[in-house]
Enzyme design. Structure first.
Site, PDB file in Angstrom:
ATOM      1  CE  LYS A   1      26.639 -14.344   8.138  1.00  0.00           C
ATOM      2  NZ  LYS A   1      27.699 -15.174   8.729  1.00  0.00           N
ATOM      3  CG  ASN A   2      29.087 -12.336  11.137  1.00  0.00           C
ATOM      4  OD1 ASN A   2      28.522 -13.369  10.777  1.00  0.00           O
ATOM      5  ND2 ASN A   2      30.073 -11.787  10.453  1.00  0.00           N
TER       6      ASN A   2
ATOM      7  CB  CYS B   1      32.856 -18.864   3.567  1.00  0.00           C
ATOM      8  SG  CYS B   1      31.352 -17.931   3.449  1.00  0.00           S
TER       9      CYS B   1
ATOM     10  NE  ARG C   1      36.683 -18.401   7.758  1.00  0.00           N
ATOM     11  CZ  ARG C   1      35.486 -17.837   7.709  1.00  0.00           C
ATOM     12  NH1 ARG C   1      34.670 -18.101   6.734  1.00  0.00           N
ATOM     13  NH2 ARG C   1      35.105 -17.006   8.664  1.00  0.00           N
TER      14      ARG C   1
ATOM     15  CG  ASP D   1      32.505 -10.327   6.431  1.00  0.00           C
ATOM     16  OD1 ASP D   1      33.300 -11.128   5.899  1.00  0.00           O
ATOM     17  OD2 ASP D   1      31.947 -10.553   7.525  1.00  0.00           O
TER      18      ASP D   1
ATOM     19  CB  ILE E   1      40.948 -10.734   6.925  1.00  0.00           C
ATOM     20  CG1 ILE E   1      40.928  -9.258   7.312  1.00  0.00           C
ATOM     21  CG2 ILE E   1      40.393 -11.614   8.059  1.00  0.00           C
ATOM     22  CD1 ILE E   1      41.626  -8.901   8.604  1.00  0.00           C
TER      23      ILE E   1
ATOM     24  NE  ARG F   1      26.817 -19.673   5.214  1.00  0.00           N
ATOM     25  CZ  ARG F   1      28.034 -19.187   5.350  1.00  0.00           C
ATOM     26  NH1 ARG F   1      28.850 -19.155   4.326  1.00  0.00           N
ATOM     27  NH2 ARG F   1      28.469 -18.770   6.518  1.00  0.00           N
TER      28      ARG F   1
HETATM   29  C1  UD1 Z   1      34.315 -13.689  11.536  1.00  0.00           C
HETATM   30  C2  UD1 Z   1      33.045 -13.422  10.788  1.00  0.00           C
HETATM   31  C3  UD1 Z   1      33.319 -13.323   9.288  1.00  0.00           C
HETATM   32  C4  UD1 Z   1      34.411 -12.296   9.027  1.00  0.00           C
HETATM   33  C5  UD1 Z   1      35.643 -12.561   9.892  1.00  0.00           C
HETATM   34  C6  UD1 Z   1      36.700 -11.494   9.767  1.00  0.00           C
HETATM   35  C7  UD1 Z   1      31.410 -14.494  12.191  1.00  0.00           C
HETATM   36  C8  UD1 Z   1      30.436 -15.609  12.370  1.00  0.00           C
HETATM   37  N1  UD1 Z   1      32.125 -14.497  11.052  1.00  0.00           N
HETATM   38  O1  UD1 Z   1      34.813 -14.931  11.097  1.00  0.00           O
HETATM   39  O2  UD1 Z   1      32.105 -12.939   8.630  1.00  0.00           O
HETATM   40  O3  UD1 Z   1      34.785 -12.356   7.668  1.00  0.00           O
HETATM   41  O4  UD1 Z   1      35.267 -12.653  11.272  1.00  0.00           O
HETATM   42  O5  UD1 Z   1      36.189 -10.271  10.107  1.00  0.00           O
HETATM   43  O6  UD1 Z   1      31.489 -13.611  13.014  1.00  0.00           O
HETATM   44  N2  UD1 Z   1      42.548 -17.524  12.290  1.00  0.00           N
HETATM   45  C9  UD1 Z   1      43.527 -18.446  12.609  1.00  0.00           C
HETATM   46  N3  UD1 Z   1      43.303 -19.312  13.632  1.00  0.00           N
HETATM   47  C10 UD1 Z   1      42.155 -19.292  14.369  1.00  0.00           C
HETATM   48  C11 UD1 Z   1      41.165 -18.341  14.054  1.00  0.00           C
HETATM   49  C12 UD1 Z   1      41.401 -17.464  13.019  1.00  0.00           C
HETATM   50  O7  UD1 Z   1      44.573 -18.483  11.968  1.00  0.00           O
HETATM   51  O8  UD1 Z   1      42.023 -20.100  15.292  1.00  0.00           O
HETATM   52  C13 UD1 Z   1      42.768 -16.584  11.187  1.00  0.00           C
HETATM   53  C14 UD1 Z   1      41.787 -16.777  10.045  1.00  0.00           C
HETATM   54  O9  UD1 Z   1      42.194 -17.770   9.166  1.00  0.00           O
HETATM   55  C15 UD1 Z   1      41.790 -15.408   9.411  1.00  0.00           C
HETATM   56  C16 UD1 Z   1      41.942 -14.473  10.618  1.00  0.00           C
HETATM   57  O10 UD1 Z   1      42.499 -15.267  11.647  1.00  0.00           O
HETATM   58  O11 UD1 Z   1      42.906 -15.259   8.594  1.00  0.00           O
HETATM   59  C17 UD1 Z   1      40.679 -13.844  11.118  1.00  0.00           C
HETATM   60  O12 UD1 Z   1      39.682 -14.836  11.282  1.00  0.00           O
HETATM   61  P1  UD1 Z   1      38.520 -14.704  12.353  1.00  0.00           P
HETATM   62  O13 UD1 Z   1      38.436 -13.318  12.850  1.00  0.00           O
HETATM   63  O14 UD1 Z   1      38.658 -15.798  13.331  1.00  0.00           O
HETATM   64  O15 UD1 Z   1      37.228 -14.980  11.453  1.00  0.00           O
HETATM   65  P2  UD1 Z   1      35.943 -15.685  11.944  1.00  0.00           P
HETATM   66  O16 UD1 Z   1      35.753 -15.401  13.387  1.00  0.00           O
HETATM   67  O17 UD1 Z   1      35.923 -17.084  11.483  1.00  0.00           O
END
Ligand code: UD1
Length: 432
Positions: A22-23, A117, A122, A309, A331, A401
């Site tokens: 999915k990701n 989620c 986030r 995850d 995370i 999802r």
């Molecule tokens: C992706 C995955 C999700 C997985 C996550 C962590 C997808 C579609 N989803 O989510 O399944 O759980 O990686 O492996 O690929 N953060 C910030 N600012 C930002 C972006 C992120 O502070 O602009 C923080 C987030 O709150 C979190 C951390 O960085 O604490 C990691 O998040 P991130 O890797 O961005 O997760 P996603 O890409 O949303």
């Protein structure tokens, strides 16, 4: 709202096939916006998030054909709107992945601030800051993020992420692919999904090097073209079925997977008393060892370490292990919502900040429980499969999802699980 009814206690035995990730499919579908030519993607899992992503592409003006259930042929020739609307973004955070390609190709993009989620706040501040470093102006207008490249084209730059972000890295890769000049991403996410996206984009004519490491370079090009690509197997679905074999004391042959994408999970499960044989590079045979499960601490961290995850599923497993284990989540804040439901089933879990202490070998009992997010739902299904009696899990739209036909797959392994649709028992799981 659909529910699952599970009668636990049956060891799961048999074979299953893992679907596409999915990701990975989510960013790869977003990347189709980078060209007017047709991009064909195979092994796209048939799950709710991908249906949402397809809707988003169609809303923007792309044509999406599905000659076969898991093949998407996307042509984004006539893009006239540059906006991911709130009604889609609120159900799926990954809609923000439209920002990078729209901004890269058209010099403008608008996306509502995301939902998705319920696992803590986030933010997407790191994505936006990176777009600014590529020369975009970014503003917030009535709940929408509006980004524009002043001269219609972004300019390559050095992006040093202060925190590893998966979709942030992907967004920058897509935005920078058509920028003027080169971009370097430092502290980039190293997930296999990033490599898969880079492989697709390079087939489209992008010049990306280093994907899968912490430094990625993207040489901007004038235009991208069509390509054909097969999405990698879903490592989290693989890990979930590995836990299913161990928690039910069964034996599952897991096919069409990529064990090399799951090294940390395999290592941790082995330490915890799970026997994992690699029958060939895409097949695993998984069972609980005869000595039984033992408690082992785990800490979630960016790839290649143990993925967040898989945290909820691992916690369910630890409720059955001998001893006490610490599960540390680094995370996401607020990602222990499954713990309270596991406790209602008889688990002994104490939460303090980002640490859950699980005292194992507790007999779980069926109970009515609530799914709170995608991976939490998976952990509750796993707990229900090894619990005494009947568990009814509400709000399973979360699991839809990301897990393709999970009921059908589990039933094929001998699980006693059914989907209840508005009070009726569905004989065969409806494709979601
Ligand atoms: C992706 C995955 C999700 C997985 C996550 C962590 C997808 C579609 N989803 O989510 O399944 O759980 O990686 O492996 O690929 N953060 C910030 N600012 C930002 C972006 C992120 O502070 O602009 C923080 C987030 O709150 C979190 C951390 O960085 O604490 C990691 O998040 P991130 O890797 O961005 O997760 P996603 O890409 O949303």
């Amino acid at each position: 709202m659909d529910k699952f009814k599970v009668r636990g206690g049956k060891p799961l035995r048999g074979r299953i096939e893992i679907g596409g990730a999915k990701n990975s499919a989510l960013p790869c579908l977003a990347a189709t916006l980078l060209t007017a030519d047709t991009v064909t993607l195979h092994n796209v899992p048939y799950v709710r998030d991908l249906i949402t992503q397809r809707r988003l592409l169609e809303d923007l003006g792309a044509t999406v054909l599905t000659p076969e259930l898991r093949t998407h042929k996307v042509t984004a020739g006539n893009i006239e709107v540059f906006e991911a609307p709130y009604h889609l973004v609120k159900t799926m955070r990954a809609s923000v992945l439209a920002l990078g390609p729209l901004l890269g190709r058209f010099g403008q993009a608008k996306v509502s601030l995301p939902g998705g989620c319920a696992i803590g706040t986030r933010p997407i501040d790191l994505h936006l800051k990176a777009f600014e470093q590529l020369g975009a102006t970014v503003s917030l207008e009535s709940g929408d993020v509006v980004a524009r490249a002043p001269k219609g084209r972004l300019v390559g730059s050095v992006i040093d992420f202060e925190k590893v972000t998966v979709t942030g890295t992907e967004n920058v890769m897509m935005a920078a692919a058509l920028a003027k000049g080169a971009t370097t991403i430092r502290n980039a996410a190293e997930e296999p999904e990033i490599e898969d996206l880079a492989e697709l984009m390079n087939k489209m004519g992008a010049r990306i090097k280093g994907a899968g490491t912490s430094t990625i370079t993207i040489e901007g090009v004038e235009g991208l073209g069509g390509a054909e690509h097969t999405i990698i197997p879903d490592r989290i679905e693989t890990g979930t079925f590995m836990v299913a074999a161990a928690i039910t004391d069964g034996e599952i042959e897991i096919r069409s997977c990529r064990p090399d994408h799951l090294t940390a999970v395999i290592e941790k499960l082995r330490e915890a008393g799970v026997e994992i044989d690699e029958l060939n590079p895409s097949t695993l045979l998984v069972r609980r060892s005869s000595a039984g499960l033992v408690a082992r601490d785990v800490t979630t961290e960016p790839h290649p370490n143990f993925p967040t995850d898989m945290q909820a599923q691992y916690m369910a497993l630890m409720t059955q292990a001998d001893g006490e284990s610490k599960v540390i989540e680094t995370i996401f804040e607020n990602r222990f919502m499954h713990a309270s439901e596991l406790i209602r089933m008889g688990a002994d879990i104490a939460i303090s900040g980002n640490t859950a202490v699980v005292r194992g070998k507790r007999r779980l009992m069926g109970a009515p429980i609530l799914a709170s997010d995608l991976r939490a739902s998976a952990s509750l299904v796993l707990a229900a499969l090894c619990a005494d009696g009947e568990t009814v899990i509400d709000r399973v739209y979360h699991i839809d999802r990301g897990y393709e036909t999970i009921v059908r797959k589990l039933r094929s392994l001998g699980a006693d699980i059914e989907r209840i649709k508005e009070g009726l028992v569905a004989e065969v799981e409806t494709e979601v």
